[in-house]
Design a protein around this motif. Structure first.
Motif, short mmCIF file in Angstrom:
data_model
loop_
_atom_site.label_atom_id
_atom_site.label_comp_id
_atom_site.label_asym_id
_atom_site.label_seq_id
_atom_site.Cartn_x
_atom_site.Cartn_y
_atom_site.Cartn_z
N GLU A 138 0.85 -1.18 0.00
CA GLU A 138 0.00 0.00 0.00
C GLU A 138 0.90 1.24 0.00
N PRO A 139 0.36 2.38 -0.45
CA PRO A 139 1.20 3.60 -0.52
C PRO A 139 1.94 3.92 0.76
N GLY A 140 1.29 3.77 1.92
CA GLY A 140 1.92 4.12 3.18
C GLY A 140 3.05 3.20 3.59
N GLU A 141 3.20 2.08 2.88
CA GLU A 141 4.25 1.11 3.20
C GLU A 141 5.49 1.30 2.34
N LYS A 174 2.46 3.95 -7.01
CA LYS A 174 1.35 4.06 -6.07
C LYS A 174 1.05 5.53 -5.77
N ARG A 175 -0.19 5.77 -5.38
CA ARG A 175 -0.64 7.14 -5.13
C ARG A 175 0.23 7.84 -4.09
N GLY A 176 0.79 8.97 -4.52
CA GLY A 176 1.57 9.82 -3.62
C GLY A 176 2.96 9.35 -3.31
N VAL A 177 3.36 8.18 -3.82
CA VAL A 177 4.68 7.63 -3.51
C VAL A 177 5.70 8.13 -4.54
N PRO A 178 6.81 8.74 -4.11
CA PRO A 178 7.80 9.23 -5.06
C PRO A 178 8.33 8.12 -5.97
N ALA A 197 2.48 8.41 -13.34
CA ALA A 197 2.85 9.16 -12.14
C ALA A 197 1.86 10.30 -11.91
N ALA A 198 1.50 11.00 -12.97
CA ALA A 198 0.56 12.12 -12.84
C ALA A 198 -0.81 11.62 -12.38
N ALA A 199 -1.26 10.49 -12.92
CA ALA A 199 -2.57 9.93 -12.56
C ALA A 199 -2.61 9.52 -11.09
N HIS A 200 -1.45 9.15 -10.54
CA HIS A 200 -1.39 8.72 -9.14
C HIS A 200 -0.82 9.80 -8.22
N ASN A 201 -0.67 11.00 -8.75
CA ASN A 201 -0.13 12.10 -7.95
C ASN A 201 1.17 11.69 -7.28
N ALA A 202 2.00 10.97 -8.02
CA ALA A 202 3.28 10.47 -7.50
C ALA A 202 4.40 11.37 -8.00
N PRO A 203 5.14 12.03 -7.12
CA PRO A 203 6.25 12.90 -7.54
C PRO A 203 7.27 12.11 -8.34
N LEU A 204 7.61 12.59 -9.52
CA LEU A 204 8.49 11.86 -10.43
C LEU A 204 9.84 12.55 -10.55
#
Length: 420
Positions: A138-141, A174-178, A197-204
């Protein structure tokens, strides 16, 4: 189940019964076609130097199945592996999950990490990404995801275009995960990664040409300037190292204590990744071992061999049944300098692969027919005979490539000879 069958249903059910061990630490997840193992090796060596308890999972194994799992940069013991694997297999059988061999191995790694109370896991994707057994976080992991160089490989599972394959690799985003991505990838690959990355708001972060200055120094935001001095052979390792450093920068920002300029530099000095552009001596002959088995890795191997001294070259090839030997040999021997230096080619077959019964070698005689298109002196032999013949030119360089399973068999033979 002794075949490749991608999907997350079985591994998710198995991990749920194991009480989700993967939630007990933070993970750096690494996907790609080439360079994944090297990036994992850089990360593991540095994190170990930083005194961060680290579990690492890579595949395929080089010698033994338990080599895939390490704690603090040291492979686990066979006894520990056997005990935990038996526990995981019993759960699989009792609950009639039908997990694949790779899913069982992944779950075993997670359970071993849990029992060893690791702080960080470095996880290499087995195949693809989206439906790979490692893609259960999961993103938080997650601390970060990394996507290395992507090429045409495993097309029977991932599709026969770079765009299709990139979509599978991007499945670990994953959402928000760099995410850290190799900027030397083809434009269509980078487009997929950017869109996902854009769709998941993941910093690239796109790492291109090492992101280094003219002095060949990587400038991090969290631990200062790091010289891109390579402990592993090959110019391409500058890119792999820079991917690892970018992820370590993110880890530092994530709050991992101990990642300092000195610990990073010292960790990079001791990195090791056997079987990839690795030199050793066999029967008194200098041998270069490399697992190059696709066009992209063959290009790296060709460049490296070209850069070596003008010694006569002997080649020893073996390939898995699904690999395109013709394409690999074409890439290597289109270099006239290499072709002119070559004095002979041997083709062979690797033996059974433990825990991977579906992996089969290509017929060595058919490989010899392919090799004959590139050189007049070609011979097909069983492995032991082929290795002896290929290392008979004492003042030359013997290059062993085409499959990591071939490299594994040769390292195993050398180890057994040393014991006797």
């Amino acid at each position: 189940m002794s075949r490749i069958d991608l999907g997350l249903q079985r591994i998710s059910r198995l991990l749920n019964i194991l009480k989700c061990p993967q939630k007990s630490w933070k993970t750096i997840h690494v996907a790609g076609t080439n360079g994944k193992g090297s990036v994992c090796a850089y990360l593991t060596s540095v994190l170990n130097q930083c005194r961060i308890k680290t579990g690492t999972f890579t595949s395929p194994h080089l010698i033994h199945r338990w080599d895939s799992i390490s704690i603090n940069n040291k492979s686990i013991e066979e006894a520990e592996f056997a005990k935990v694997e038996e526990y995981v297999r019993k759960i699989n059988e009792t609950n009639e999950i039908g997990a694949s061999e790779f899913e069982l191995l992944t779950a075993t790694a997670f359970e071993i990490f849990l029992r060893n109370r690791i702080d960080v896991a470095v996880m290499e994707v087995g195949l693809g990404g989206l439906n790979d057994a490692t893609n259960v976080f999961e993103p938080g992991e997650l601390i970060a995801t990394i996507i290395t160089s992507i090429g045409l490989d495993h097309v029977e599972f991932l599709g026969d275009s770079l765009t299709e394959i990139a979509r599978h690799k991007a499945g670990i985003i994953k959402r928000g995960v760099p995410i850290v991505a190799d900027g030397t990838n083809a434009p269509e690959v980078l487009k997929v990664l950017e869109q996902t990355a854009a769709a998941h708001n993941a910093p690239l972060t796109v790492v291109n040409n090492g992101n280094a200055n003219a002095d060949n120094v990587y400038q991090s935001s969290g631990f200062g300037s790091i010289p891109l001095t390579l402990a592993l052979n090959g110019r391409h390792q500058r890119q792999n190292l820079s991917l690892a450093l970018a992820a370590l920068d993110i880890a530092k920002q994530h709050g991992l204590a101990g990642i300092t300029n000195a610990s990073v530099i010292n960790g990079l000095k001791s990195v090791s990744w056997p079987g990839r552009l690795q030199f050793l001596r066999i029967n008194g002959t200098l041998v270069l071992l490399d697992g190059a088995h696709n066009v992209e890795s063959a290009e790296v191997l060709r460049e490296f061999v070209h850069s070596q001294t003008g010694a006569p070259l002997t080649w020893l090839f073996a390939f898995s049944s699904t690999k395109k030997a013709q394409n690999v040999m074409s890439v290597i021997f289109k270099d006239k300098q290499i072709s002119d230096r070559t004095i002979g080619i041997y083709t062979t077959e690797f033996g059974p692969v433990e825990g991977m019964a579906w992996v089969k070698p290509q017929d060595r005689h058919k490989l010899a027919d392919i090799a004959a298109q590139f050189h007049a002196n070609v011979e097909s032999l069983p492995l032991s005979e082929a290795l002896t013949a290929a290392t008979s030119q004492k003042d030359g360089l013997t290059v062993v490539c085409g499959s990591l399973y071939l490299v594994s068999d040769i390292i195993r033979k050398i180890s057994q000879s040393a014991l006797h």
